[in-house]
Motif scaffolding. Structure first.
Motif, PDB file in Angstrom:
ATOM      1  N   ARG A  16       0.841  -1.197   0.000  1.00  0.00           N
ATOM      2  CA  ARG A  16       0.000   0.000   0.000  1.00  0.00           C
ATOM      3  C   ARG A  16       0.874   1.243   0.000  1.00  0.00           C
ATOM      4  N   ASP A  17       0.485   2.264  -0.759  1.00  0.00           N
ATOM      5  CA  ASP A  17       1.160   3.554  -0.762  1.00  0.00           C
ATOM      6  C   ASP A  17       0.345   4.637  -0.062  1.00  0.00           C
ATOM      7  N   GLU A  18      -0.972   4.583  -0.179  1.00  0.00           N
ATOM      8  CA  GLU A  18      -1.830   5.634   0.347  1.00  0.00           C
ATOM      9  C   GLU A  18      -1.664   5.775   1.860  1.00  0.00           C
ATOM     10  N   GLY A  19      -1.379   6.995   2.296  1.00  0.00           N
ATOM     11  CA  GLY A  19      -1.260   7.272   3.719  1.00  0.00           C
ATOM     12  C   GLY A  19       0.054   6.862   4.336  1.00  0.00           C
ATOM     13  N   SER A  21       4.155   7.220   4.779  1.00  0.00           N
ATOM     14  CA  SER A  21       5.123   8.309   4.631  1.00  0.00           C
ATOM     15  C   SER A  21       6.096   8.029   3.496  1.00  0.00           C
ATOM     16  N   ARG A  22       6.583   9.125   2.893  1.00  0.00           N
ATOM     17  CA  ARG A  22       7.562   9.000   1.816  1.00  0.00           C
ATOM     18  C   ARG A  22       8.812   8.270   2.302  1.00  0.00           C
ATOM     19  N   ARG A  25       7.933   4.577   2.319  1.00  0.00           N
ATOM     20  CA  ARG A  25       7.721   4.080   0.953  1.00  0.00           C
ATOM     21  C   ARG A  25       9.047   3.946   0.219  1.00  0.00           C
TER      22      ARG A  25
END
Length: 406
Positions: A16-19, A21-22, A25
């Motif tokens: 998952r990427d949504e929500g 932190s960079r 990720r």
């Protein structure tokens, strides 16, 4: 983005990427950990993957912890953040005895949750977004991810592929005004190289000239072969303001699961490392600190036995690899318990080869891509396993490479 293709992603896992932190990720779980996770679903595997010694923790260490758990009311409680005072004193005594290095146990040593937490706390303390961190390539995978977590920029410089020694020309060209630190694991994971004192002195001179820090990962400091001398940058008084040492009990005393290590740094740097340590861990587990104290104060014959046995295992694995030529090539390790094995390009990229070896040969290896660009075209083998496990794994590898690279 992370610098390597995740083994779990290669096997079909999606994150998952949504929500998220960079920072998170942008990093990956190391393939050193991911490949064994995948292997849980492959029956009958033999592991040459994660660096786990086959030896049990020595009995005198286990006995000391059991005694403390039964008799000492404080063994199940927090210690002070920097660790047990007795352990820090014993660690300082060890540094004097084995290195001729004096540090203040009260202000310059912090006991950590393994070397990994110590390394991460050190990197987060020193590295700001955009800072460049020099890393030899290939390089231990988790150093890369720790730099990325701190939003630093990993700057790779190649090791000499014929020897895995430092390439000083390449390193010199990699230094820039944005260079904040260099991380050196020595003896080297993943190649098994033991870097020469002469080359390390050049690194020290450049650090002094350019003002960058040196982070020394000393996990395998005890493990060199054939009488190869070991020398550490921590030994240079001129560098004391710029060098941080990170140590581990995991390999030296067969204590990987106890999760205990140490950071040695100037007091005014360690004060800040302690902030990260407190936020992340409060303190290392108290029973593990008791175990570490017993390891330092107890008999040391186990360390010599481990070294002798690992050298014999290295020779055993190398004899197998010699018989696999011309399908494979390698540089004989001088320390640690890993060997990087180069395979022909027609076999595929290193992640593909590692996954095929897992599913087709049922051998756990680590793809070279996990260790930065210089690792591609290789797989890392650990010879920490028993002789019987090594023999079975190497026989399986020989059959697979003969079939798939002929």
């Amino acid at each position: 983005m992370a610098l390597e293709r995740s083994a779990l992603e290669a096997a079909g896992k999606r994150y998952r990427d949504e929500g998220i932190s960079r920072r998170v990720r942008g990093i990956a779980v190391s393939a050193i950990k991911e490949i064994p996770l995948l292997a849980q679903k492959v029956p009958g595997c033999v592991s040459l993957g994660q660096g786990i010694s086959s030896f049990p923790t020595p009995e005198h260490i286990v006995d000391a912890v059991c005694r403390h758990l039964r008799e000492s009311v404080w063994t199940g409680k927090y210690t002070l953040g920097p660790g047990l005072p007795a352990l820090r004193r014993a660690f300082a005594d060890m540094l004097v005895r084995e290195r001729g290095l004096w540090v203040d146990p009260d202000t310059e040593i912090c006991i950590t949750v393994g070397a990994m937490e110590g390394l991460c706390a050190t990197v987060l303390t020193l590295i700001e977004p955009g800072d460049e961190v020099l890393l030899p390539s290939p390089n231990y995978a988790s150093h890369i991810e720790q730099v990325l977590l701190a939003e630093g920029i990993p700057v790779f410089f190649p090791l000499k592929p014929a020897t895995w020694q430092l390439d000083l020309d390449a390193l010199g060209h990699a230094i820039s005004p944005r260079t904040k630190a260099i991380i050196i694991c020595h003896p080297h994971n993943p190649t098994g190289a033991v870097f020469s004192k002469e080359d390390l002195l050049v690194v020290a001179q450049w650090a002094l000239e350019h003002g960058f820090y040196i982070i020394c990962d000393e996990t395998y400091d005890f493990l060199t072969y054939d009488g190869k001398p070991y020398w550490s940058l921590l030994s240079m008084p001129e560098l004391r303001r710029q060098v941080i040492g990170v140590f581990s009990f995991s390999k030296k005393y067969a204590m990987t699961g106890w999760r205990v290590g140490a950071v040695v740094a100037p007091a005014d740097i360690l004060d800040h490392v302690m902030k990260v340590h407190d936020a992340a861990a409060i303190c290392a587990p108290t029973p593990s600190q008791v175990a570490a104290l017993a390891a330092l104060e107890g008999p040391q014959e186990c360390v010599a036995h481990f070294r002798k046995t690992f050298q014999a295992r290295r020779d055993r694995v190398c004899s197998f690899l010699d018989r696999m030529a011309p399908h494979l090539s390698y540089v004989k390790p001088q320390g640690a318990y890993y060997v990087m094995v180069k395979f022909p390009p027609q076999a595929g990229d290193s992640m593909t080869v590692a996954l095929r070896l897992l599913h087709e040969a049922r051998v756990i290896t680590i793809p070279g891509s996990a260790f930065g660009p210089g690792g591609e075209g290789h797989v890392r083998l650990s010879f920490g396993s028993t002789e019987a496990e090594l023999d079975e794994a190497m026989e399986r590898l020989a059959r697979w490479f003969e079939k798939n690279t002929a």
